[in-house]
Design a protein around this motif. Structure first.
Motif, PDB file in Angstrom:
ATOM      1  N   PRO A 102       0.837  -1.207   0.000  1.00  0.00           N
ATOM      2  CA  PRO A 102       0.000   0.000   0.000  1.00  0.00           C
ATOM      3  C   PRO A 102       0.871   1.256   0.000  1.00  0.00           C
ATOM      4  O   PRO A 102       1.949   1.273   0.590  1.00  0.00           O
ATOM      5  N   VAL A 103       0.401   2.292  -0.664  1.00  0.00           N
ATOM      6  CA  VAL A 103       1.105   3.567  -0.672  1.00  0.00           C
ATOM      7  C   VAL A 103       0.099   4.703  -0.536  1.00  0.00           C
ATOM      8  O   VAL A 103      -1.100   4.522  -0.741  1.00  0.00           O
ATOM      9  N   ILE A 104       0.612   5.872  -0.173  1.00  0.00           N
ATOM     10  CA  ILE A 104      -0.203   7.083  -0.162  1.00  0.00           C
ATOM     11  C   ILE A 104      -0.033   7.758  -1.511  1.00  0.00           C
ATOM     12  O   ILE A 104       1.081   8.111  -1.896  1.00  0.00           O
ATOM     13  N   ASP A 105      -1.127   7.947  -2.230  1.00  0.00           N
ATOM     14  CA  ASP A 105      -1.019   8.551  -3.557  1.00  0.00           C
ATOM     15  C   ASP A 105      -1.455  10.007  -3.567  1.00  0.00           C
ATOM     16  O   ASP A 105      -1.344  10.681  -4.589  1.00  0.00           O
ATOM     17  N   LEU A 184      10.670  14.861   5.278  1.00  0.00           N
ATOM     18  CA  LEU A 184       9.548  14.046   5.735  1.00  0.00           C
ATOM     19  C   LEU A 184       9.705  12.628   5.197  1.00  0.00           C
ATOM     20  O   LEU A 184       9.900  12.430   3.996  1.00  0.00           O
ATOM     21  N   VAL A 185       9.619  11.644   6.097  1.00  0.00           N
ATOM     22  CA  VAL A 185       9.737  10.239   5.715  1.00  0.00           C
ATOM     23  C   VAL A 185       8.459   9.519   6.124  1.00  0.00           C
ATOM     24  O   VAL A 185       8.027   9.604   7.280  1.00  0.00           O
ATOM     25  N   PHE A 189       6.741   0.971   2.126  1.00  0.00           N
ATOM     26  CA  PHE A 189       7.805   0.237   1.447  1.00  0.00           C
ATOM     27  C   PHE A 189       8.326   1.030   0.252  1.00  0.00           C
ATOM     28  O   PHE A 189       7.570   1.658  -0.472  1.00  0.00           O
ATOM     29  N   ASN A 190       9.648   0.997   0.075  1.00  0.00           N
ATOM     30  CA  ASN A 190      10.294   1.663  -1.058  1.00  0.00           C
ATOM     31  C   ASN A 190      10.040   3.170  -1.062  1.00  0.00           C
ATOM     32  O   ASN A 190       9.938   3.801  -2.111  1.00  0.00           O
ATOM     33  N   THR A 191       9.918   3.750   0.126  1.00  0.00           N
ATOM     34  CA  THR A 191       9.578   5.163   0.231  1.00  0.00           C
ATOM     35  C   THR A 191      10.749   6.058  -0.147  1.00  0.00           C
ATOM     36  O   THR A 191      11.918   5.670  -0.036  1.00  0.00           O
ATOM     37  N   LYS A 192      10.432   7.256  -0.590  1.00  0.00           N
ATOM     38  CA  LYS A 192      11.426   8.281  -0.868  1.00  0.00           C
ATOM     39  C   LYS A 192      11.103   9.498  -0.004  1.00  0.00           C
ATOM     40  O   LYS A 192       9.943   9.891   0.101  1.00  0.00           O
TER      41      LYS A 192
END
Length: 209
Positions: A102-105, A184-185, A189-192
């Motif tokens: 899941p990611v924040i889009d 800001l982090v 997963f695989n965040t930039k």
């Protein structure tokens, strides 16, 4: 030399992030960049969440490729993992990892924020929104600090289908233009990381009513 190590593998990392579960199709490629013909056996993904299809070639001549279609069918909001194994006679297996998460889009952090000139102090809110049905932790690092700025909170949780605000308060001690840079982090997963420089200024005439 291991022929498989000379093959070019184009990996795709999946993401699903809408309010409804999203099914995606990705197409990694396995290309024979060696000068020799390769007899390749492919062991596809094994879990029910990934289905791998491809057109079988008994011999992969130099310059040609296998195109692998990977269909992703999640049934809940979490991290998924599988892999594709590629085997060539007399060589070690090559693993192609497949990830889904899941990611924040809908997170939009501008690289620069300019605060209007103030005589004493001003607060600016940076909203962190999430339209996914799960929480995401976040952490703020002050990369380039300045005593005129205070930032809080430095860590917290973006609630599922909700919003949290990072408050940046500018309280100048003298008439000047000041800068602070934050990073800001998000715990995905695989965040930039997101970098943002905030600029504030204060001038004498603002004290005159």
């Amino acid at each position: 030399m291991n022929l498989l190590n000379r093959a070019i593998v184009q990996q795709k990392i999946f993401g699903f992030y809408k309010n409804n579960i999203l099914i995606q199709m990705q197409i990694p490629k396995l290309i024979n960049v060696s000068s020799e013909v390769m007899n390749i056996h492919i062991i596809p993904t094994q879990t029910k969440h990934f289905q791998t299809t491809y057109t079988k070639k008994y011999r992969l001549i130099p310059g040609l490729a296998y195109t692998l279609k990977v269909r992703f069918c999640p049934d809940e909001w979490r991290y998924f993992y599988d892999c594709i194994q590629v085997h060539c006679k007399g060589e070690e297996n090559l693993l192609i990892p497949v990830h889904a998460y899941p990611v924040i889009d809908d997170l939009h952090i501008p690289p620069h924020i300019d605060l209007s000139a103030v005589p004493l102090g001003q607060s600016h809110a940076i909203p962190l929104r999430c339209s996914s049905p799960i929480d995401f932790e976040f952490q703020v690092y002050v990369i380039q600090p300045h005593e005129a700025f205070s930032i809080h909170p430095l860590a917290g949780v973006i609630p599922a289908n909700g919003e949290v605000k990072i408050m940046v308060t500018f309280s100048p001690f003298q008439y000047e233009t000041s800068h602070v840079t934050i990073q800001l982090v998000i715990s995905q997963f695989n965040t930039k990381p997101y970098l943002c420089t905030i600029t504030g200024s204060s001038t004498p005439h603002l004290n005159i009513r």
